[in-house]
Design an enzyme around this catalytic site. Structure first.
Site, mmCIF file in Angstrom:
data_model
loop_
_atom_site.group_PDB
_atom_site.id
_atom_site.type_symbol
_atom_site.label_atom_id
_atom_site.label_comp_id
_atom_site.label_asym_id
_atom_site.label_seq_id
_atom_site.Cartn_x
_atom_site.Cartn_y
_atom_site.Cartn_z
ATOM 1 N N HIS A 269 34.239 3.075 38.411
ATOM 2 C CA HIS A 269 34.225 2.944 36.954
ATOM 3 C C HIS A 269 32.826 3.392 36.489
ATOM 4 O O HIS A 269 31.843 3.207 37.210
ATOM 5 C CB HIS A 269 34.429 1.454 36.636
ATOM 6 C CG HIS A 269 34.637 1.104 35.211
ATOM 7 N ND1 HIS A 269 33.595 1.037 34.309
ATOM 8 C CD2 HIS A 269 35.757 0.768 34.522
ATOM 9 C CE1 HIS A 269 34.082 0.668 33.132
ATOM 10 N NE2 HIS A 269 35.388 0.499 33.228
ATOM 11 N N ASP B 214 32.237 -4.384 43.315
ATOM 12 C CA ASP B 214 32.729 -4.537 41.954
ATOM 13 C C ASP B 214 34.166 -5.077 42.041
ATOM 14 O O ASP B 214 35.083 -4.351 42.419
ATOM 15 C CB ASP B 214 32.674 -3.166 41.263
ATOM 16 C CG ASP B 214 33.405 -3.137 39.929
ATOM 17 O OD1 ASP B 214 34.020 -4.148 39.550
ATOM 18 O OD2 ASP B 214 33.366 -2.080 39.271
ATOM 19 N N GLN C 169 38.556 -5.297 39.120
ATOM 20 C CA GLN C 169 39.973 -4.943 39.101
ATOM 21 C C GLN C 169 40.771 -5.715 40.156
ATOM 22 O O GLN C 169 41.988 -5.753 40.086
ATOM 23 C CB GLN C 169 40.101 -3.430 39.340
ATOM 24 C CG GLN C 169 41.365 -2.813 38.819
ATOM 25 C CD GLN C 169 41.623 -3.101 37.349
ATOM 26 O OE1 GLN C 169 42.598 -3.753 36.998
ATOM 27 N NE2 GLN C 169 40.737 -2.639 36.485
ATOM 28 N N LYS D 251 39.808 -9.882 32.794
ATOM 29 C CA LYS D 251 40.890 -9.210 33.503
ATOM 30 C C LYS D 251 41.719 -10.196 34.322
ATOM 31 O O LYS D 251 42.694 -9.822 34.946
ATOM 32 C CB LYS D 251 40.324 -8.097 34.377
ATOM 33 C CG LYS D 251 39.816 -6.939 33.516
ATOM 34 C CD LYS D 251 39.341 -5.767 34.298
ATOM 35 C CE LYS D 251 38.877 -4.690 33.325
ATOM 36 N NZ LYS D 251 38.019 -3.692 33.968
ATOM 37 N N CYS E 210 37.673 5.358 32.017
ATOM 38 C CA CYS E 210 36.257 5.144 32.356
ATOM 39 C C CYS E 210 35.942 5.616 33.763
ATOM 40 O O CYS E 210 35.137 5.014 34.474
ATOM 41 C CB CYS E 210 35.841 3.684 32.231
ATOM 42 S SG CYS E 210 36.034 2.998 30.599
HETATM 43 C C1 LIG Z 1 36.898 -3.184 33.849
HETATM 44 C C2 LIG Z 1 36.092 -2.706 34.970
HETATM 45 C C3 LIG Z 1 34.696 -2.678 34.897
HETATM 46 C C4 LIG Z 1 33.932 -3.051 33.656
HETATM 47 O O1 LIG Z 1 34.141 -4.387 33.316
HETATM 48 P P1 LIG Z 1 33.574 -4.950 31.933
HETATM 49 O O2 LIG Z 1 34.321 -6.224 31.778
HETATM 50 O O3 LIG Z 1 33.918 -3.925 30.880
HETATM 51 O O4 LIG Z 1 32.121 -5.119 32.093
HETATM 52 C C5 LIG Z 1 34.010 -2.241 36.006
HETATM 53 N N1 LIG Z 1 34.637 -1.869 37.126
HETATM 54 C C6 LIG Z 1 35.976 -1.889 37.245
HETATM 55 C C7 LIG Z 1 36.623 -1.483 38.534
HETATM 56 C C8 LIG Z 1 36.756 -2.298 36.166
HETATM 57 O O5 LIG Z 1 38.076 -2.316 36.269
#
Ligand SMILES: *Cc1c(COP(=O)(O)O)cnc(C)c1O
Length: 404
Positions: free
Chosen positions: A121, A198, A201, A224, A362
């Site tokens: 992302h 990260d 997701q 999420k 993104c």
């Molecule tokens: C949504 C997402 C982000 C960003 O998250 P925010 O809540 O907008 O800070 C980063 N990495 C992944 C894989 C995402 O799905």
């Protein structure tokens, strides 16, 4: 097993009509909907115990502090984190990544290397580019293979003694692929590199055991996983968090302030400057409770059923290309119909009350890799149904007819 009809009653928004049709929400990878339990916990806070935390001696402040800190404990348990002070409340994944990227300015030297993956992302690319600009470090990229998965052999070749950080998502938001993070972490550690995962997701779809995986830094967002926007957390091993300087200066993050010298508070407060998103932090805890009541394994099994069901139906339609065809994926399908722009499909589906995402998600480098401007992405949650998928497929076929 999941009783989806019962679960759907927990989500007031699912009763909504859009353009005269029942809402079908297939944009869960962007943000999930919220159950009443979570929504109510926010108004409950403002109705009954709104106060600033960690500072007042009075009753309300104590109650708010207790509830907020209870959420930290729920996070600790859910993600199997060894120490409470290794959990930093943030405004979300992006904020967490920036705390680490900013902190590493004081650790990295010219010529050091950071490895990111081509599946990231933008929020897990740009802060590292900015860090490289500040420090003269070099950004290296793990390429992806045609089916969308990471080229792990190439990763082994890029990794070397100069690698200080490897940053990779657990699950790609654009394609839904689950990355082999255990292998990546073990390999990186052999070279003395730290790893940031990260989890934005993945956290809504399966459990992550931070200690078992030996993760150095972990970030995720509440929104999420059925929680509110504007809150998330950063995990870092205590030793590593102590090594990096604070991200922001202000109240709460200090231990002693004079005009000669200020000393910083201990973890986690060193990284929690200012009044936080108190109601959001509390609601985050309620979201984890909710997911655990249903059970992450039940969620994963059910969502996997939806994924298979929808993938099979899509494959019956002519000229559909699905990106990211790995067995190891969550219930996200990114696709295009030959000769038709993703945006046009999204617009027609919207008229039918069906919410999907179109565009780059993104993650422009992935789109560049496939040489496409974007995709249509449907992403499921445990409150979606096969019946909704049937309606979506009919809508898609209608859209294709109209656009041909
Ligand atoms: C949504 C997402 C982000 C960003 O998250 P925010 O809540 O907008 O800070 C980063 N990495 C992944 C894989 C995402 O799905």
């Amino acid at each position: 097993m999941i009783d989806v009809n019962k679960i759907r009653k927990d989500f007031p928004i699912l009763r909504k009509k859009v353009n005269g049709q029942n809402l079908i929400y297939f944009d869960n990878a962007a943000t999930s909907q919220k159950p009443s339990k979570v929504i109510n916990s926010i108004s409950e806070y403002y109705f009954n115990y709104n106060a600033n935390i960690h500072r007042g001696v009075h009753f309300l402040s104590q109650e708010a502090t207790d509830q907020y800190e209870l959420s930290r404990k729920k996070i600790q348990k859910h993600f199997n984190i060894s120490k409470l002070n290794e959990i930093i409340f943030t405004s979300g994944t992006t904020h967490g990544i920036n705390i680490v990227a900013s902190g590493y300015s004081s650790i990295l030297r010219k010529g050091d290397e950071i490895i990111v993956s081509a599946l990231e992302h933008h929020s897990n690319i740009v802060p590292w580019q900015m860090l490289c600009e500040r420090t003269g470090s070099v950004l290296r990229v793990i390429p992806i293979k045609m089916e969308g998965s990471l080229d792990i052999n190439a990763f082994h070749k890029i990794l070397n003694g100069k690698t200080k950080l490897v940053v990779v998502n657990h699950v790609s938001n654009a394609l839904g692929l689950i990355n082999p993070i255990k292998d990546i972490i073990d390999m990186a550690h052999k070279f003395g590199s730290k790893v940031l995962i990260d989890g934005a997701q993945s956290a809504a779809h399966f459990k992550t055991d931070i200690q078992l995986l030996d993760i150095d830094f972990y970030v995720t967002s509440a929104h999420k996983l059925c929680g509110p926007t504007g809150v998330g957390f950063l995990y870092g091993k205590e030793l590593l968090l102590n090594e990096i300087p604070p991200f922001q200066g202000g109240g709460e993050m200090i231990s002693d302030v004079t005009f000669q010298k200020t000393t910083y508070a201990d973890l986690p407060h060193k990284f929690e400057a200012g009044t936080p998103n108190i109601s959001g932090g509390i609601a985050f805890g309620f979201a984890l409770d909710y997911l655990n009541e249903i059970g992450l394994e039940n969620i994963a099994n059910y969502e996997n059923e939806l994924l298979k069901y929808c993938t099979n139906k899509l494959n019956e339609i002519d000229d559909i290309e699905i990106y990211g065809n790995s067995k190891n994926k969550i219930a996200v399908i990114s696709f295009n119909v030959k000769g038709i722009h993703a945006y046009d499909i999204g617009s027609i589906l919207d008229k039918l009350g069906i919410a999907v995402r179109t565009g780059q998600h993104c993650a422009q480098p992935i789109m560049d890799f496939y040489q496409i401007p974007g995709t249509v992405r449907v992403s499921f949650s445990f409150y979606n149904t096969k019946k909704e998928i049937d309606i979506f497929i009919l809508g898609l076929e209608k859209a294709i007819k109209m656009l041909r």
